[in-house]
Design a protein around this motif. Structure first.
Motif, short mmCIF file in Angstrom:
data_model
loop_
_atom_site.label_atom_id
_atom_site.label_comp_id
_atom_site.label_asym_id
_atom_site.label_seq_id
_atom_site.Cartn_x
_atom_site.Cartn_y
_atom_site.Cartn_z
N GLY A 259 6.57 0.35 7.21
CA GLY A 259 6.29 1.31 6.15
C GLY A 259 7.16 1.01 4.94
N HIS A 260 6.68 1.42 3.80
CA HIS A 260 7.43 1.16 2.56
C HIS A 260 7.00 2.11 1.45
CE1 HIS A 260 3.74 -1.35 2.29
NE2 HIS A 260 3.71 -0.88 1.06
N TYR A 261 7.92 2.30 0.51
CA TYR A 261 7.55 2.79 -0.81
C TYR A 261 7.23 1.56 -1.64
CZ TYR A 261 9.85 7.34 0.15
OH TYR A 261 10.22 8.55 0.67
N HIS A 262 6.60 1.75 -2.76
CA HIS A 262 6.48 0.65 -3.70
C HIS A 262 7.73 0.60 -4.57
CE1 HIS A 262 1.83 0.50 -3.26
NE2 HIS A 262 2.47 -0.06 -2.26
N GLN A 263 8.12 -0.63 -4.86
CA GLN A 263 9.30 -0.81 -5.71
C GLN A 263 9.05 -0.16 -7.08
OE1 GLN A 263 10.50 -4.87 -5.82
NE2 GLN A 263 12.20 -4.48 -7.20
N GLY B 91 -0.14 3.23 -6.76
CA GLY B 91 -0.84 3.62 -5.54
C GLY B 91 -1.42 2.41 -4.83
N GLU B 92 -2.18 2.67 -3.76
CA GLU B 92 -2.75 1.59 -2.97
C GLU B 92 -3.98 2.09 -2.23
OE1 GLU B 92 0.15 -0.49 -0.76
OE2 GLU B 92 -1.27 -1.84 0.20
N ILE B 93 -4.96 1.21 -2.10
CA ILE B 93 -6.17 1.52 -1.34
C ILE B 93 -6.17 0.68 -0.07
CG2 ILE B 93 -8.69 1.16 -1.30
CD1 ILE B 93 -8.55 1.78 -4.37
N TYR B 94 -6.44 1.31 1.07
CA TYR B 94 -6.62 0.61 2.34
C TYR B 94 -8.06 0.85 2.79
CZ TYR B 94 -1.66 -0.35 3.38
OH TYR B 94 -0.38 -0.82 3.37
N LEU B 95 -8.81 -0.21 2.94
CA LEU B 95 -10.16 -0.10 3.49
C LEU B 95 -10.13 -0.66 4.91
CD1 LEU B 95 -13.21 0.41 3.31
CD2 LEU B 95 -13.46 -1.85 2.29
N ALA C 214 5.34 6.94 0.41
CA ALA C 214 5.60 5.86 1.38
C ALA C 214 4.44 5.83 2.37
CB ALA C 214 6.90 6.11 2.11
N HIS C 215 4.11 4.64 2.88
CA HIS C 215 2.96 4.53 3.77
C HIS C 215 3.23 3.54 4.90
CE1 HIS C 215 2.54 2.45 -0.09
NE2 HIS C 215 2.07 1.42 0.58
N ARG C 216 2.71 3.90 6.06
CA ARG C 216 2.89 3.12 7.30
C ARG C 216 1.59 3.17 8.08
NH1 ARG C 216 7.47 5.26 11.21
NH2 ARG C 216 8.55 3.42 10.41
N GLY D 196 5.23 -4.17 -5.80
CA GLY D 196 6.42 -4.57 -5.04
C GLY D 196 6.59 -3.70 -3.79
N HIS D 197 7.57 -4.06 -2.96
CA HIS D 197 7.81 -3.33 -1.72
C HIS D 197 9.25 -2.87 -1.66
CE1 HIS D 197 4.19 -5.65 -0.69
NE2 HIS D 197 3.91 -4.61 0.08
N ASN D 198 9.43 -1.63 -1.31
CA ASN D 198 10.76 -1.07 -1.09
C ASN D 198 10.83 -0.60 0.35
OD1 ASN D 198 12.95 0.62 -0.80
ND2 ASN D 198 12.41 2.00 -2.46
NI NI Z 1 2.00 -0.57 -0.11
#
Ligand code: NI
Length: 191
Positions: A96-100, A105-109, A144-146, A166-168
């Protein structure tokens, strides 16, 4: 790391996805996390050590990256593949991460498999959404997403996000997520 605000001029391109298999032609595996990379993330540390020992430190999840620069203005995409399994009775999951760049945002299909997207804010608000083939999950900016695989086959998603996201991983490693997903009596329990 300071992310660049410069946007490169690159050539248009196309590539082939196999939606059934969840593969991207020509992609390079950018991240391959093994079970040993997941120390500190699961509730049952000794179960994780057993898994590392008895199954020769198996690959836990992989991402296959598109050849798009990590720059403002670009749209990055990748295939995320999370293998099925349990650590004790906790389902396999990503770090899991926050974005730097937190305001991205982010889309997951979801292409294959069954699972959950676990999300949280820095204030500790928690939310989760179900993954199933054809289901799109939106992780808004600041969350944050996992991914969590609650099924018996790899959980495969196509992810799309701003190039400068980026990834945090650091903050979420310290904070953890308020909820975990366990297999209890053959069912998913979010505790
Ligand atoms: Ni992400």
């Amino acid at each position: 790391m300071q992310l660049s605000r410069i946007t490169s001029m690159i050539e248009p391109f196309a590539l082939q996805l196999d939606l059934a298999a969840g593969t991207m032609a020509g992609a390079e595996s950018c991240i391959a996390r093994r079970a040993s990379d997941m120390r500190g993330y699961y509730a049952d540390e000794s179960a994780l050590e057993r898994l590392i020992r008895e199954q020769q430190d198996p690959v836990h999840y992989e991402t296959f990256e598109s050849p798009v620069p990590e720059e403002y203005g670009q749209v990055k995409f990748c295939i995320s593949k999370l293998y099925p399994g349990l650590v004790g009775d906790e389902y396999f999951m990503t770090k899991g991460h926050y974005h730097q760049t937190a305001e991205t945002g982010e889309i997951y299909l979801c292409l294959r498999g069954q699972g959950l997207m676990m999300m949280k804010t820095a204030q500790g608000v928690c939310n989760w959404q179900e993954f199933a083939p054809g289901r799109l999950v939106y992780a808004p900016p600041f969350w944050a997403h996992r991914s969590i695989n609650t099924g018996c086959e790899p959980l495969i998603s196509l992810c799309m996000y701003p190039g400068d996201a980026g990834h945090n991983y650091g903050d979420i490693r310290t904070e953890g997520f308020p909820k975990r997903a366990f297999q209890r009596d053959g069912k998913v329990a979010i505790v």
